[in-house]
Design a protein around this motif. Structure first.
Motif, PDB file in Angstrom:
ATOM      1  N   ASP A 234       0.985  -1.029   0.055  1.00 49.32           N
ATOM      2  CA  ASP A 234       0.092  -0.048  -0.007  1.00 49.32           C
ATOM      3  C   ASP A 234       0.993   1.332   0.078  1.00 49.32           C
ATOM      4  O   ASP A 234       2.043   1.309  -0.195  1.00 49.32           O
ATOM      5  CB  ASP A 234      -0.913  -0.225   1.106  1.00 49.32           C
ATOM      6  N   TYR A 235       0.127   2.373   0.274  1.00 46.28           N
ATOM      7  CA  TYR A 235       0.957   3.623   0.535  1.00 46.28           C
ATOM      8  C   TYR A 235       1.448   3.949   1.974  1.00 46.28           C
ATOM      9  O   TYR A 235       0.509   3.820   2.849  1.00 46.28           O
ATOM     10  CB  TYR A 235       0.143   4.720  -0.242  1.00 46.28           C
ATOM     11  N   ILE A 236       2.657   4.144   1.999  1.00 48.47           N
ATOM     12  CA  ILE A 236       3.230   4.398   3.346  1.00 48.47           C
ATOM     13  C   ILE A 236       3.635   5.863   3.651  1.00 48.47           C
ATOM     14  O   ILE A 236       4.335   6.593   2.582  1.00 48.47           O
ATOM     15  CB  ILE A 236       4.652   3.380   3.560  1.00 48.47           C
ATOM     16  N   ASP A 237       3.280   6.473   4.837  1.00 50.73           N
ATOM     17  CA  ASP A 237       3.499   7.755   5.131  1.00 50.73           C
ATOM     18  C   ASP A 237       4.494   7.785   5.991  1.00 50.73           C
ATOM     19  O   ASP A 237       4.819   7.004   6.948  1.00 50.73           O
ATOM     20  CB  ASP A 237       2.102   8.387   5.772  1.00 50.73           C
ATOM     21  N   ILE A 238       5.722   8.593   5.607  1.00 48.23           N
ATOM     22  CA  ILE A 238       7.100   8.839   6.347  1.00 48.23           C
ATOM     23  C   ILE A 238       6.798  10.268   6.973  1.00 48.23           C
ATOM     24  O   ILE A 238       6.849  11.281   5.939  1.00 48.23           O
ATOM     25  CB  ILE A 238       8.194   8.501   5.532  1.00 48.23           C
ATOM     26  N   THR A 239       7.083  10.564   8.153  1.00 46.12           N
ATOM     27  CA  THR A 239       7.048  12.018   8.596  1.00 46.12           C
ATOM     28  C   THR A 239       8.245  12.227   9.478  1.00 46.12           C
ATOM     29  O   THR A 239       8.449  11.321  10.304  1.00 46.12           O
ATOM     30  CB  THR A 239       5.679  12.509   9.314  1.00 46.12           C
ATOM     31  N   ALA A 240       9.130  13.053   9.242  1.00 47.17           N
ATOM     32  CA  ALA A 240       9.906  13.524  10.048  1.00 47.17           C
ATOM     33  C   ALA A 240       9.855  14.919  10.836  1.00 47.17           C
ATOM     34  O   ALA A 240       9.249  15.842  10.583  1.00 47.17           O
ATOM     35  CB  ALA A 240      11.323  13.851   9.272  1.00 47.17           C
ATOM     36  N   TYR A 241      10.147  14.625  12.295  1.00 43.51           N
ATOM     37  CA  TYR A 241      10.034  15.970  13.262  1.00 43.51           C
ATOM     38  C   TYR A 241      11.313  16.169  13.674  1.00 43.51           C
ATOM     39  O   TYR A 241      12.047  15.240  14.367  1.00 43.51           O
ATOM     40  CB  TYR A 241       9.084  15.689  14.572  1.00 43.51           C
ATOM     41  N   ALA A 242      11.831  17.569  13.527  1.00 41.25           N
ATOM     42  CA  ALA A 242      12.794  17.966  14.296  1.00 41.25           C
ATOM     43  C   ALA A 242      12.767  18.280  15.717  1.00 41.25           C
ATOM     44  O   ALA A 242      12.087  19.117  16.043  1.00 41.25           O
ATOM     45  CB  ALA A 242      13.589  18.946  13.523  1.00 41.25           C
ATOM     46  N   LEU A 243      13.199  17.527  16.700  1.00 40.16           N
ATOM     47  CA  LEU A 243      13.225  17.878  17.967  1.00 40.16           C
ATOM     48  C   LEU A 243      14.591  18.489  18.531  1.00 40.16           C
ATOM     49  O   LEU A 243      15.503  18.252  18.393  1.00 40.16           O
ATOM     50  CB  LEU A 243      12.969  16.555  19.019  1.00 40.16           C
ATOM     51  N   TYR A 244      14.067  19.675  19.418  1.00 39.07           N
ATOM     52  CA  TYR A 244      15.529  20.324  19.600  1.00 39.07           C
ATOM     53  C   TYR A 244      15.392  20.915  21.065  1.00 39.07           C
ATOM     54  O   TYR A 244      14.199  21.096  21.752  1.00 39.07           O
ATOM     55  CB  TYR A 244      15.892  21.520  18.796  1.00 39.07           C
ATOM     56  N   SER A 245      16.254  21.146  21.875  1.00 41.51           N
ATOM     57  CA  SER A 245      16.291  21.838  23.193  1.00 41.51           C
ATOM     58  C   SER A 245      17.616  22.755  23.173  1.00 41.51           C
ATOM     59  O   SER A 245      18.451  22.665  22.281  1.00 41.51           O
ATOM     60  CB  SER A 245      16.289  21.072  24.436  1.00 41.51           C
ATOM     61  N   HIS A 246      17.447  23.728  24.091  1.00 39.74           N
ATOM     62  CA  HIS A 246      18.877  24.552  24.181  1.00 39.74           C
ATOM     63  C   HIS A 246      19.890  23.729  24.821  1.00 39.74           C
ATOM     64  O   HIS A 246      21.054  24.340  24.902  1.00 39.74           O
ATOM     65  CB  HIS A 246      18.417  25.883  24.944  1.00 39.74           C
ATOM     66  N   THR A 247      19.868  22.623  25.306  1.00 41.53           N
ATOM     67  CA  THR A 247      20.732  22.021  26.088  1.00 41.53           C
ATOM     68  C   THR A 247      21.407  20.897  25.420  1.00 41.53           C
ATOM     69  O   THR A 247      22.100  20.075  25.767  1.00 41.53           O
ATOM     70  CB  THR A 247      20.336  21.701  27.329  1.00 41.53           C
ATOM     71  N   SER A 248      20.907  20.421  24.291  1.00 39.39           N
ATOM     72  CA  SER A 248      21.163  19.401  23.414  1.00 39.39           C
ATOM     73  C   SER A 248      20.942  19.571  21.995  1.00 39.39           C
ATOM     74  O   SER A 248      20.372  20.627  21.599  1.00 39.39           O
ATOM     75  CB  SER A 248      20.476  18.118  23.821  1.00 39.39           C
TER      76      SER A 248
END
Length: 369
Positions: A265-279
């Motif tokens: 079937d059709y596969i959804d790929i989603t990327a989220y950039a996660l950040y903090s000020h300490t890493s």
């Protein structure tokens, strides 16, 4: 070989190929004697987001492909596909784009020149206004530059290649019973190294690798694409400037691509950039079966709806009346009704309710018509 003869050969290649990847491999082998190159990359594209759903990288380009991918999404404004696709300048060389000064391109200075390449030819593979792939050919510094005649020949055959990539993207012979009902999650470092995953995630990584013809443990290129674009998204830096330093990791705007995977079937790929000020930034990648709304553009393409008809379908799904659709699209109500009758005929439906059910069915199977 003249253009017409080569087009006929491309048709035979498409008939004999079981997937877009086998087709591209055969295409490059047939193309090389006629249009000599030292390296090549042919990328399948989600035509609605213009993001890679996978690529064939040939002739020792693997060592620099990741760098090229990074520059393609955020670090290069010269001779980019982003500039070519909307302008319908479907074929161009690096030397032509820079007026004989390739050093204007940071991609050339940082990647191509150190690797010994002197020129590149880029072809946006357009078919009836939609982009279904990118083909990039490279020549070494001791080879001649791509000529105007070679570019013109590529202009003539590019729509045929695009048509075949479209057919493979839409031709899913059946829908696998196993669906990703909830997203599988993997974490990547800012350097795109795998940080965490589980056995289920590894299974779907293997599915994507098999789909892309990758025989190593490398990350699928569809994942690398959304991850690279998430890292270069300007919202990362905008949000970091306006986030309190004590805040925990926060996601930026997601980058999403829909990948048609044979037998899955059709596969959804989603990327989220996660950040903090300490890493440093980390990337969360979610893999799941695409929703009916994600698949809707592919369904409309498969039914050969025109651009205007697609606009009307979008409004119908929103539940808008004929009068409201006419106002939004600056048409008469009669024109909207005429378009609706055409849509009903193409989708073999007789009413708005039946049309919505057909296009948003969870079990409907796209088979290229």
């Amino acid at each position: 070989m003249n253009t017409q003869t080569y087009m006929q050969k491309l048709e035979l290649l498409a008939e004999r190929s079981i997937s877009s990847y086998s087709y591209i491999h055969s295409l490059l082998e047939e193309l090389k004697p006629l249009l000599p190159f030292a390296g090549a990359c042919c990328t399948n594209i989600d035509p609605y987001r213009l993001l890679s759903t996978g690529a064939v990288v040939a002739h020792n380009m693997e060592s620099i492909h990741h760098q090229l991918l990074t520059y393609a999404y955020g670090q290069e404004g010269v001779h980019s596909y982003d500039n070519m696709t909307p302008s319908h300048t479907s074929v161009m060389t690096l030397h032509c784009a820079t007026e004989g000064q390739p050093e204007q391109s940071s991609r050339y200075q940082d990647i191509l020149q150190p690797a010994g390449f002197g020129d590149e030819l880029r072809a946006a593979l357009l078919y009836k206004g939609s982009c279904w792939g990118y083909l990039t050919l490279f020549r070494k510094q001791d080879q001649s530059l791509f000529s105007e005649q070679e570019c013109q020949w590529m202009v003539e055959i590019a729509p045929i290649i695009a048509k075949h990539l479209r057919q493979f993207s839409l031709a899913i012979p059946f829908v696998n019973e196993v669906k990703l009902r909830s997203p599988e999650i993997l974490m990547l470092s800012q350097q795109l190294e795998l940080l965490s995953s589980n056995s289920d995630t590894h299974h779907w990584l293997d599915v994507l690798r098999q789909h892309e013809g990758i025989t190593t443990s490398a990350l699928p290129r569809s994942i690398l694409t959304v991850a690279s674009m998430a890292l270069t998204d300007d919202t990362i830096f905008d949000q970091r400037l306006h986030t309190d330093c004590c805040s925990s990791s926060l996601p930026c705007s997601p980058i999403q691509v829909c990948v048609p995977v044979r037998e899955h079937d059709y596969i959804d790929i989603t990327a989220y950039a996660l950040y903090s000020h300490t890493s440093s930034i980390q990337l969360m990648i979610a893999i799941q079966s695409a929703s009916p709304l994600d698949i809707l553009p592919w369904m409309m393409e498969d039914y050969h709806l025109s651009e205007r008809e697609k606009q009307i379908v979008d409004q119908v799904i929103e539940g808008l009346s004929t009068r409201k659709i006419a106002d939004i699209l600056h048409l008469s109500p009669c024109a909207v009704e005429e378009h609706l009758q055409s849509i009903f005929a193409k989708t073999k439906t007789t009413s708005r309710r039946e049309l919505i059910a057909r296009l948003l069915s969870q079990t409907d199977c796209i088979i290229s018509r």
